[in-house]
Every structure is written in C-alpha cells, then in structure tokens.
Design an enzyme around this catalytic site. Structure first.
Site, mmCIF file in Angstrom:
data_model
loop_
_atom_site.group_PDB
_atom_site.id
_atom_site.type_symbol
_atom_site.label_atom_id
_atom_site.label_comp_id
_atom_site.label_asym_id
_atom_site.label_seq_id
_atom_site.Cartn_x
_atom_site.Cartn_y
_atom_site.Cartn_z
ATOM 1 N N SER A 170 -63.606 -74.216 -30.142
ATOM 2 C CA SER A 170 -64.078 -73.426 -31.273
ATOM 3 C C SER A 170 -62.934 -73.294 -32.259
ATOM 4 O O SER A 170 -61.758 -73.283 -31.868
ATOM 5 C CB SER A 170 -64.514 -72.030 -30.815
ATOM 6 O OG SER A 170 -64.704 -71.148 -31.919
ATOM 7 N N TYR A 194 -62.874 -64.263 -26.319
ATOM 8 C CA TYR A 194 -63.486 -65.577 -26.514
ATOM 9 C C TYR A 194 -62.496 -66.526 -27.196
ATOM 10 O O TYR A 194 -62.326 -67.676 -26.773
ATOM 11 C CB TYR A 194 -64.745 -65.427 -27.360
ATOM 12 C CG TYR A 194 -65.440 -66.721 -27.695
ATOM 13 C CD1 TYR A 194 -66.230 -67.361 -26.750
ATOM 14 C CD2 TYR A 194 -65.319 -67.304 -28.963
ATOM 15 C CE1 TYR A 194 -66.884 -68.556 -27.059
ATOM 16 C CE2 TYR A 194 -65.960 -68.482 -29.271
ATOM 17 C CZ TYR A 194 -66.750 -69.103 -28.321
ATOM 18 O OH TYR A 194 -67.382 -70.277 -28.632
ATOM 19 N N LYS A 231 -60.817 -70.118 -25.855
ATOM 20 C CA LYS A 231 -60.932 -71.396 -26.561
ATOM 21 C C LYS A 231 -59.568 -71.948 -26.956
ATOM 22 O O LYS A 231 -59.367 -73.173 -26.998
ATOM 23 C CB LYS A 231 -61.841 -71.241 -27.781
ATOM 24 C CG LYS A 231 -63.293 -70.940 -27.420
ATOM 25 C CD LYS A 231 -63.911 -72.018 -26.543
ATOM 26 C CE LYS A 231 -65.384 -71.781 -26.310
ATOM 27 N NZ LYS A 231 -66.017 -72.865 -25.522
#
Length: 246
Positions: free
Chosen positions: A137, A150, A154
């Site tokens: 991401s 998150y 990533k």
C-alpha cells in the site's frame, strides 16, 4: 502466460479478483482463495474455464499447504503467487490499539506472505523458478491518522519484498504493488462518503479501480518484468504527489 499457473490469495473480490482475471485473460490457470470456500468457488466461476476456487484463510498453514499441493497436483506447476489477502481491524491512534488487533493485522498482512511464499518455493518455484507479487500500500510509504498499524504492516511488507527478492534470487522474482485509494471494501472508509474529495486530491482525477491494480500485478508477474525484482510499483493515480488521504 499460456501454460503458467498462479495462486492468488484473498481473491473473492476487489484487487485479488481483478489480479486473477488479468492473469487468466493472459492465459494462465488460476487458483483463487478466500476464507469461504463458497466465495472462492463463486469467484472462480466468474473467471471461467482454467480457474478454480480453494477455501483457505491466509494464516491457516494447513489450508495454505493443502492449496499449494492441490495447485501443483491439478495443474502441474505453481509459477506465480500473488499475496493479496489483507486486513485492517486496528483503526484509530496506534497507542489505543490492543495486542489482538495488532497481531491480527501483522499475521494477515505480513506473516501470511511469508507462509505462502515459503510453501510455493518449496513445492515448485525453488527448483523451477517463479514470480511472487505482494499487495502492499502507499500507506507503507507515508503516514496518516488512524491507520498507523496498517501502515506499519505494509511498510514491513515492502521491506520483506526486498528481503525475499535477495534471498530467493535468481530463481524467484519478488515484487510488490502499492495501491492508493481503490474502490474496494477494505478501503471503503477512505472513499465511500467523500469520493469526490478524494478524486479531487488525486492528480489523475479519480480513485482507483481494482482493474488498475490487476494490470499492474500481471505486468510484474509476467515476462515483461523479467529483470525486475525487489521493487514496489506505486499505483495511486498520483495520490502521493498530491498529498491525498493516505
């Protein structure tokens, strides 16, 4: 890609399904996975002949091993692995997260790619060669409010991509895509209520569609990228340039 065989995790919808479709359109046989075997089989049916569905949670080692074994036994090889399954249960400031949400995020977003890659390499790629594509991401390249865990997962996946590329060369290439805001269920909180605002902050004028990422996966997995490894391809419509929501 005629004659090649791919496994795509987390492929019942969104980027995973689009990646599977792009690979299938180029002639590859594709095994799509989902936590639900029913949804996996439904996705495979949408892809048509040459695709099959397999129920396997991304972090379930026994199910992952069974899927890899099924793929090689059914199609005769495993040339492409797309580690697409991802999750984000840890929303809010980092210091407000508990260990359970942290662990789930890291297990799915980081451990699962290690697990599936190791199985694919030992079952086929280590001897015959292959290509691995991880779904990272642009969050792994920047910071933002409320999605810190998150983003950390990533960022680690981007580094893991480089580490695996080094360790598995020259037989196996390992690369990643870094999507921006894409029209998927996982990213709904980022665009559902303010798509026009997000699009306006994106230099190319719209949020991403799963197919945009599917094409990027197919490129990295295919022969056109045969001298590319350890790289992360940003596919974000320029969102990192324009200071968008991620």
């Amino acid at each position: 890609m005629a004659g090649k065989v791919a496994v795509v995790t987390g492929a019942s919808r969104g980027i995973g399904l689009a990646a599977a479709a792009a690979l299938r359109d180029r002639g590859a046989h594709v095994v799509v996975t989902s936590r639900s075997e029913e949804r996996a089989k439904e996705a495979a049916a949408r892809l048509g002949d040459g695709a099959s569905g397999f129920g396997a949670h991304a972090t379930d080692e026994a199910a992952a091993r069974a899927c890899v074994e099924h793929t090689v036994a059914t199609y005769g090889s495993l040339d492409i692995l797309v580690n697409n399954a991802g999750t984000n249960p840890a929303y809010g400031p980092v210091i407000d997260q508990d260990h359970g949400r942290f662990a789930k995020t890291m297990d799915v977003n980081l451990w699962a790619p290690i697990l599936w890659t190791s199985l694919a390499v030992r079952a086929w790629m280590g001897e015959h060669g292959g290509s691995v594509v991880n779904t990272a991401s642009i969050g792994g390249l920047t910071v933002a409010q409320d999605v810190g865990i998150y983003h950390v997962s990533k960022a680690a996946l981007i580094h893991l991509t480089k580490q695996l590329a080094l360790e598995l060369a020259p037989k196996v290439r390992v690369n990643a895509i870094a999507p921006g805001v894409v029209r998927t269920r996982l990213a709904e909180a980022l665009w559902e209520e303010n798509e026009a605002k997000v699009a306006a902050a994106t230099p190319l004028g719209r949020i991403g569609e799963p197919e945009d990422l599917g094409e990027a996966v197919a490129f990295l997995a295919g022969g056109g990228a045969r001298w590319i490894t350890g790289e992360t391809l940003v596919v974000d419509g320029g969102q990192l340039l324009g200071g968008g929501p991620l």
